[in-house]
Design an enzyme around this catalytic site. Structure first.
Site, PDB file in Angstrom:
ATOM      1  N   GLU A   1     123.008  75.220 102.335  1.00  0.00           N
ATOM      2  CA  GLU A   1     123.967  74.222 102.800  1.00  0.00           C
ATOM      3  C   GLU A   1     123.485  72.844 102.386  1.00  0.00           C
ATOM      4  OE1 GLU A   1     125.119  76.739 106.871  1.00  0.00           O
ATOM      5  OE2 GLU A   1     124.516  74.638 107.008  1.00  0.00           O
TER       6      GLU A   1
ATOM      7  N   ILE B   1     126.466  77.762  95.418  1.00  0.00           N
ATOM      8  CA  ILE B   1     126.435  79.213  95.534  1.00  0.00           C
ATOM      9  C   ILE B   1     126.771  79.862  94.188  1.00  0.00           C
ATOM     10  CG2 ILE B   1     127.325  81.208  96.769  1.00  0.00           C
ATOM     11  CD1 ILE B   1     125.665  79.157  98.446  1.00  0.00           C
ATOM     12  N   THR B   2     125.799  80.565  93.637  1.00  0.00           N
ATOM     13  CA  THR B   2     125.966  81.216  92.335  1.00  0.00           C
ATOM     14  C   THR B   2     127.012  82.320  92.427  1.00  0.00           C
ATOM     15  OG1 THR B   2     123.664  80.766  91.755  1.00  0.00           O
ATOM     16  CG2 THR B   2     124.786  82.486  90.516  1.00  0.00           C
TER      17      THR B   2
ATOM     18  N   ARG C   1     107.534  74.039  59.490  1.00  0.00           N
ATOM     19  CA  ARG C   1     107.735  72.585  59.380  1.00  0.00           C
ATOM     20  C   ARG C   1     106.524  71.972  58.695  1.00  0.00           C
ATOM     21  NH1 ARG C   1     108.431  67.729  58.750  1.00  0.00           N
ATOM     22  NH2 ARG C   1     109.252  66.270  60.321  1.00  0.00           N
TER      23      ARG C   1
ATOM     24  N   HIS D   1     108.419  70.369  68.322  1.00  0.00           N
ATOM     25  CA  HIS D   1     109.589  70.215  67.447  1.00  0.00           C
ATOM     26  C   HIS D   1     109.869  68.754  67.096  1.00  0.00           C
ATOM     27  CE1 HIS D   1     110.452  74.418  68.343  1.00  0.00           C
ATOM     28  NE2 HIS D   1     111.513  74.376  67.539  1.00  0.00           N
TER      29      HIS D   1
ATOM     30  N   GLU E   1     115.792  79.416  95.076  1.00  0.00           N
ATOM     31  CA  GLU E   1     115.051  80.497  95.757  1.00  0.00           C
ATOM     32  C   GLU E   1     113.737  79.985  96.340  1.00  0.00           C
ATOM     33  OE1 GLU E   1     115.375  84.421  94.680  1.00  0.00           O
ATOM     34  OE2 GLU E   1     117.066  84.163  93.330  1.00  0.00           O
TER      35      GLU E   1
ATOM     36  N   THR F   1     111.897  75.888  96.711  1.00  0.00           N
ATOM     37  CA  THR F   1     111.275  74.923  95.808  1.00  0.00           C
ATOM     38  C   THR F   1     109.786  75.203  95.659  1.00  0.00           C
ATOM     39  OG1 THR F   1     110.750  73.396  97.600  1.00  0.00           O
ATOM     40  CG2 THR F   1     112.912  73.136  96.535  1.00  0.00           C
ATOM     41  N   SER F   2     109.182  74.568  94.662  1.00  0.00           N
ATOM     42  CA  SER F   2     107.736  74.714  94.480  1.00  0.00           C
ATOM     43  C   SER F   2     106.988  74.260  95.727  1.00  0.00           C
ATOM     44  CB  SER F   2     107.269  73.901  93.267  1.00  0.00           C
ATOM     45  OG  SER F   2     107.719  74.492  92.062  1.00  0.00           O
TER      46      SER F   2
END
Length: 385
Positions: free
Chosen positions: A124, A154-155, A269, A339, A364, A366-367
């Site tokens: 929420e 919400i996935t 490269r 790169h 899911e 936070t750290s």
């Protein structure tokens, strides 16, 4: 699962990911959508039910087997895994962990086949990694429950056939207590969704707000029945523990792809008449990323083994998710640096991965939440003063 069967599945998924999905990565990123034929193939391959027990129509993978699958899925855009991630993970695990047998038999076979897509309605606006301040409510009214509130980020909500909604059923209970989980099918009056979120990365993965305005569901939609009353936090914690291990493995798979992209670029490269791979500062960046990747892979496999044997389903998943999500961010950053200017350009895989991996340190748990869980497990009561 028979080792030969696992090898066949991993081989088939690797070929599908690299031959069919990787060529579409730019299209998926640009259009913010997964092509229908890719979704259909995922259903045919059983990917919507890899973590669902065989008795309910799934593949019944153990955690050790599941993380190896996630390594393969991580090679491409994380939007692919999100198609079926909630069915197998945080949403499907709600029923596997806390559902009644009737609820499992009614929903899990359809989740496993991909006939039904589920969403996990916990977060929420003021209740994310810590659900203690959750305000969505559910009150009993005769033989029904009436839900009110809103969920955020919400996935799969916009494509979900059912939302697992966490709501407070005891308004007087402190903190994480007094929370229950409900099955809310799409189309239920009062259930609505906000517009698709516009995110930094992970295009093709749709998230949105979920609104519940006097949503009425029958009593048998309470997950776990009467025994599930006020038991929602325990269910959520178990689902997130499973999900954190899986996400850690996905991060490892993405780090593998980033290392590959970095090595191939460094080999081809040229600067000053020779490949940049010949320069020791580039070699140092490559070495750090290879080391990070290998450490993450070993850690995740060890955590998965402990998850399967039941010796650690709390601290271990948090350790794996914390390390792997931070690790893949470092690997992505180095890949862009290797790169140079091209790593900052749209259409280059490492630029897209750089945006995609940032989310793993947030969802899911936070750290910072993982740090709290890890430290409290290590320190015991002393951590609470």
């Amino acid at each position: 699962m028979d080792p030969a069967d696992l090898t066949d599945i991993l081989t088939a998924v690797r070929k599908f990911v690299r031959d069919d999905v990787v060529p579409l990565e730019e299209q998926i990123d640009a259009e913010d959508a997964i092509p229908d034929h890719i979704i259909a193939t995922c259903k045919e391959m059983g990917l919507y039910g890899f973590a669902i027990p065989e008795e309910y129509g799934g593949l019944g993978m153990s955690m050790v087997e599941e993380v190896q699958l996630a390594f393969e899925l991580g090679w491409t855009t994380p939007a692919l895994r999100s198609l079926f991630g909630t069915n197998n993970g945080i949403a499907g695990q709600v029923l596997i962990t806390g559902g009644t047998e009737e609820q499992r038999r009614a929903w899990l076979p359809r989740l496993a086949s991909g006939e039904v897509t589920a969403a996990f309605g916990l977060t929420e606006a003021e209740a994310g990694s810590d659900p203690s301040s959750l305000t969505t409510s559910a009150r009993r009214d005769g033989s029904d429950w009436v839900l009110n509130g809103a969920k955020r980020y919400i996935t799969n909500a916009l494509v979900a056939d059912v939302v697992m909604v966490f709501a407070r059923t005891d308004p007087d209970a402190p903190g994480n207590r007094g929370i229950s989980t409900f099955l809310v099918p799409a189309g239920t009056p009062g259930l609505s969704f906000g517009p698709r979120d516009h995110k930094m990365g992970q295009m093709g993965t749709w998230t949105s707000d979920v609104y519940l305005d006097d949503v009425r569901v029958p009593a048998d939609h309470l997950v776990g029945g009467e025994e599930g009353l006020h038991n929602g936090f325990r269910i959520a914690a178990k689902c997130l523990s499973h999900g954190r291990t899986h996400i850690a493995a996905l991060c490892v798979g993405m780090a593998d792809r980033l290392v590959h992209e970095s090595i191939e670029f460094a080999r081809t490269r040229t600067q000053g008449g020779r490949p940049i791979a010949a320069y020791q500062l580039i070699q140092g960046l490559i070495a750090d990323s290879v080391t990070d990747y290998r450490a993450g892979r070993a850690l995740v496999l060890d955590v998965a083994r402990r998850y399967d044997d039941g010796t650690d389903r709390i601290s271990g998943p948090s350790v794996a998710k914390y390390f792997a999500s931070e690790m893949v961010g470092r690997v992505a950053d180095r890949a862009v640096q290797i790169h140079g200017g091209s790593g900052y350009m749209r259409g280059v895989p490492v630029e897209r991965f750089y945006r995609d991996v940032r989310l793993f340190r947030i969802y899911e748990g936070t750290s910072q939440i993982q740090q709290v869980i890890i430290a409290r497990d290590a320190l015991g009561p002393a951590a609470r003063g």
